[in-house]
Motif scaffolding. Structure first.
Motif, short mmCIF file in Angstrom:
data_model
loop_
_atom_site.label_atom_id
_atom_site.label_comp_id
_atom_site.label_asym_id
_atom_site.label_seq_id
_atom_site.Cartn_x
_atom_site.Cartn_y
_atom_site.Cartn_z
N VAL A 1 -33.53 -11.96 -27.26
CA VAL A 1 -33.14 -12.92 -26.22
C VAL A 1 -31.67 -13.30 -26.35
CG1 VAL A 1 -33.57 -15.22 -25.30
CG2 VAL A 1 -35.49 -13.79 -25.99
N ILE A 2 -31.20 -13.54 -27.57
CA ILE A 2 -29.80 -13.97 -27.75
C ILE A 2 -28.85 -12.85 -27.34
CG2 ILE A 2 -29.35 -13.25 -30.12
CD1 ILE A 2 -28.45 -16.65 -28.72
N ILE A 3 -29.24 -11.60 -27.54
CA ILE A 3 -28.40 -10.49 -27.10
C ILE A 3 -28.33 -10.45 -25.58
CG2 ILE A 3 -28.26 -7.97 -26.96
CD1 ILE A 3 -29.20 -7.85 -29.86
N ALA A 4 -29.47 -10.65 -24.92
CA ALA A 4 -29.48 -10.66 -23.45
C ALA A 4 -28.65 -11.82 -22.90
CB ALA A 4 -30.92 -10.74 -22.95
N LEU A 5 -28.81 -13.01 -23.48
CA LEU A 5 -28.05 -14.16 -23.02
C LEU A 5 -26.56 -14.02 -23.34
CD1 LEU A 5 -30.46 -17.10 -23.94
CD2 LEU A 5 -30.04 -16.09 -21.69
N SER A 6 -26.24 -13.43 -24.48
CA SER A 6 -24.84 -13.21 -24.82
C SER A 6 -24.18 -12.24 -23.86
CB SER A 6 -24.72 -12.68 -26.26
OG SER A 6 -25.21 -13.61 -27.20
N THR A 7 -24.94 -11.24 -23.40
CA THR A 7 -24.42 -10.31 -22.40
C THR A 7 -24.09 -11.04 -21.11
OG1 THR A 7 -25.73 -8.50 -23.36
CG2 THR A 7 -24.89 -8.19 -21.13
N ALA A 8 -25.02 -11.90 -20.67
CA ALA A 8 -24.77 -12.69 -19.46
C ALA A 8 -23.57 -13.61 -19.64
CB ALA A 8 -26.01 -13.50 -19.10
N TYR A 9 -23.46 -14.19 -20.81
CA TYR A 9 -22.34 -15.10 -21.09
C TYR A 9 -21.02 -14.35 -21.07
CZ TYR A 9 -19.45 -18.59 -23.43
OH TYR A 9 -18.46 -19.48 -23.73
N ALA A 10 -20.97 -13.20 -21.74
CA ALA A 10 -19.72 -12.44 -21.83
C ALA A 10 -19.27 -11.93 -20.46
CB ALA A 10 -19.89 -11.28 -22.80
N LEU A 11 -20.23 -11.59 -19.61
CA LEU A 11 -19.89 -11.03 -18.30
C LEU A 11 -19.63 -12.10 -17.25
CD1 LEU A 11 -22.45 -8.08 -18.13
CD2 LEU A 11 -19.99 -7.93 -18.62
N TYR A 12 -20.35 -13.24 -17.35
CA TYR A 12 -20.31 -14.25 -16.27
C TYR A 12 -20.04 -15.65 -16.79
CZ TYR A 12 -22.98 -10.37 -14.30
OH TYR A 12 -23.41 -9.13 -13.91
N GLN A 13 -19.31 -15.81 -17.90
CA GLN A 13 -19.22 -17.12 -18.52
C GLN A 13 -18.48 -18.15 -17.67
OE1 GLN A 13 -16.36 -15.42 -21.77
NE2 GLN A 13 -16.22 -17.62 -21.91
N ASP A 14 -17.76 -17.72 -16.66
CA ASP A 14 -17.10 -18.68 -15.78
C ASP A 14 -17.98 -19.12 -14.62
OD1 ASP A 14 -14.77 -18.62 -17.29
OD2 ASP A 14 -14.00 -16.88 -16.20
N ALA A 15 -19.18 -18.57 -14.54
CA ALA A 15 -20.06 -18.92 -13.42
C ALA A 15 -20.57 -20.34 -13.57
CB ALA A 15 -21.24 -17.94 -13.36
N GLN A 16 -20.64 -21.05 -12.46
CA GLN A 16 -21.06 -22.45 -12.49
C GLN A 16 -22.52 -22.58 -12.92
OE1 GLN A 16 -20.59 -24.45 -8.75
NE2 GLN A 16 -20.79 -26.48 -9.62
N TRP A 17 -23.35 -21.60 -12.52
CA TRP A 17 -24.77 -21.72 -12.84
C TRP A 17 -25.01 -21.66 -14.35
CZ3 TRP A 17 -27.45 -18.12 -15.62
CH2 TRP A 17 -26.88 -16.85 -15.76
N LEU A 18 -24.18 -20.88 -15.06
CA LEU A 18 -24.39 -20.75 -16.50
C LEU A 18 -24.00 -22.04 -17.21
CD1 LEU A 18 -25.42 -18.61 -18.42
CD2 LEU A 18 -23.07 -17.87 -18.80
N GLY A 19 -22.92 -22.67 -16.75
CA GLY A 19 -22.56 -23.96 -17.32
C GLY A 19 -23.63 -25.00 -17.09
N GLY A 20 -24.23 -24.99 -15.91
CA GLY A 20 -25.32 -25.92 -15.64
C GLY A 20 -26.54 -25.65 -16.49
N LEU A 21 -26.81 -24.36 -16.70
CA LEU A 21 -27.94 -23.99 -17.55
C LEU A 21 -27.76 -24.55 -18.96
CD1 LEU A 21 -30.52 -22.13 -17.79
CD2 LEU A 21 -28.97 -20.37 -18.60
N PHE A 22 -26.58 -24.36 -19.54
CA PHE A 22 -26.30 -24.88 -20.88
C PHE A 22 -26.40 -26.40 -20.91
CE2 PHE A 22 -23.32 -21.06 -21.74
CZ PHE A 22 -24.44 -20.26 -21.97
N PHE A 23 -25.89 -27.04 -19.87
CA PHE A 23 -25.88 -28.50 -19.81
C PHE A 23 -27.29 -29.06 -19.92
CE2 PHE A 23 -26.23 -32.29 -17.08
CZ PHE A 23 -25.38 -33.15 -17.76
#
Length: 458
Positions: free
Chosen positions: A111-133
């Protein structure tokens, strides 16, 4: 120590437990379930194993479980994974230890590898920041709930409560090293046992399955050398690969971390973040906190946050490789450097620790360590909570700086309170502790609400 006790201490434990030994397929199924559901950090993971292995299946009795837990608390690295490995070793020897330890880590690592891939590719996306929040706020409630549960199961006497409070103050206020706090608690427990006139040994506890290993110095040394060689094999390979210097440096760094990571992921977080950002330039400021949020959302040890760092190193710094492939390799190498030592400590040390289970004074020392760990988790929960709910948190020294003392207090700027994080934390705590809603459902709900909060622009 009598000659008869010495002799008995080196014999194989061939007794069979009163509880029936499960089929290996059932053993595999139960530990796979633990691996997929082990959210909430070490306290929650330990509670989950206790429920599955002691209360429901009765494969391990309470005394042996706590004895193994206390030993694992003395070790560097992820104590919950080490506990799973220890119990697997008790039941099925080295094969059981490997299976239990791997099943505890692999689901979260995937799971952490999949999420890290999403983070590395789309870390500026607003939805990912909201997800972390949203996830950070929910995880805070999970950590608090796990701490309360562990305290209820562990702190049975006034002495144990005092140890927990002292451990909390030693870490939160005086910033003492974690190993010093743990060893101090063990020495106090041993001293109290001697001062109280407790016998040096107790009647034998309920026999368990033989682990299949004799406690001998020669065999222990062979086991130690073999697993150390397995552990460092990737470094030897990386040295001979051109362009892999960055991965070799990373593997060597995390191998060193595996030997000193007492106190879990939170304890090592600040140091790794500083080195990764300032010394190596692997991460940007603030990315370690994002990685911790990712690790909090996955099953398995929180120290999986280090695989997030390894992913970013491989993603950004391996010439000639596709970034995603480089990231996966980096994450796997970091996991290898971090988790293989757990098998070393168990397979080389557990046969000797098992021989101490009926020693009253050693058991008292290990019980004291377990009590101190409640205070350790309390310190981590408060530190994490302050940094989730408040944007500005400052550590103020208690004494003049000329005293060269690390004593101080973390204190938030109340004007920087994040009302969204506070509200989601309160909601998560109510759902978990009052309504008994499942952990995964609460995490998903708060992730969605966090995204809505960020999109609303509040």
């Amino acid at each position: 120590m009598s000659d008869s006790f010495r002799a008995s201490s080196w014999q194989a434990d061939d007794a069979i437990t009163a509880a029936p030994k499960p089929e290996f397929a059932e053993f595999f199924r139960v530990f796979a379930k633990i691996g997929f559901l082990s959210f909430g950090g070490p306290a929650g993971q330990i509670a989950l194993m206790h429920k599955a292995l002691v209360e429901e299946s009765a494969w391990v009795d309470e005394k042996r479980f706590l004895h193994a837990l206390s030993y694992c608390m003395l070790l560097p690295g992820p104590e919950a994974q080490q506990l799973a490995t220890y119990i697997g070793w008790m039941m099925y020897g080295v094969r059981g230890g490997i299976v239990a330890g791997l099943l505890f880590v692999l689901p979260g690592l995937a799971v952490i590898i999949a999420l890290s891939t999403a983070y590395a590719l789309y870390q500026d996306a607003q939805w990912l920041g909201g997800l972390f929040f949203g996830l950070k706020a929910a995880v805070l409630a999970i950590v608090v709930q796990a701490m309360v549960r562990l305290a209820g199961k562990t702190l049975k006497t006034r002495f144990q409560v005092i140890l927990a409070v002292c451990a909390f103050l030693a870490l939160f206020v005086f910033a003492l090293p974690f190993p010093l706090v743990v060893l101090g608690a063990g020495l106090l427990g041993y001293w109290k046992s001697r001062a109280g006139g407790a016998p040096a040994s107790m009647p034998p506890s309920m026999p368990q399955q033989a682990a299949g290993w004799h406690a001998s110095i020669g065999r222990g040394l062979v086991s130690l050398l073999f697993w150390v060689a397995v552990w460092q094999l990737p470094l030897l390979v990386l040295w001979f690969l051109s362009g892999a210097e960055g991965l070799a440096d990373m593997f060597a760094f995390f191998s060193k971390m595996a030997l000193v990571t007492f106190g879990g992921a939170y304890a090592v977080l600040a140091y790794v973040a500083q080195v990764a950002v300032e010394n190596y330039g692997w991460l940007k400021p603030g990315e370690m906190v994002d990685g911790l949020a990712l690790a909090e959302t996955t099953p398995g040890p929180l120290v999986l946050v280090l695989s997030f760092v390894g992913y970013l190193v491989g993603f950004r710094g391996v010439p000639g490789l596709d970034p995603v492939l480089g990231g996966i390799i980096g994450a796997l190498l970091t996991a290898w450097a971090t988790f293989v030592p757990s098998f070393i400590w168990i397979f080389a040390g557990a046969p000797f620790i098992e021989r101490l289970k009926d020693n009253a004074r050693i058991s008292a020392a290990l019980s004291a360590i377990t009590s101190a760990v409640v205070g350790v988790i309390g310190n981590l929960a408060l530190w994490f909570g302050l940094h989730v709910i408040f944007a500005q948190v400052t550590r103020y020294p208690l004494f003049p700086q000329g005293w060269q003392s690390g004593a101080g207090l973390w204190w938030p700027d109340f004007a920087s309170v994040n009302l969204g994080a506070l509200g989601l934390f309160a909601l998560s705590a109510f759902l978990l502790m009052r309504l008994k809603i499942g952990m995964v459902k609460v995490l998903l709900l708060c992730a969605g609400l966090g995204m809505i909060w960020r999109y609303s622009g509040i």
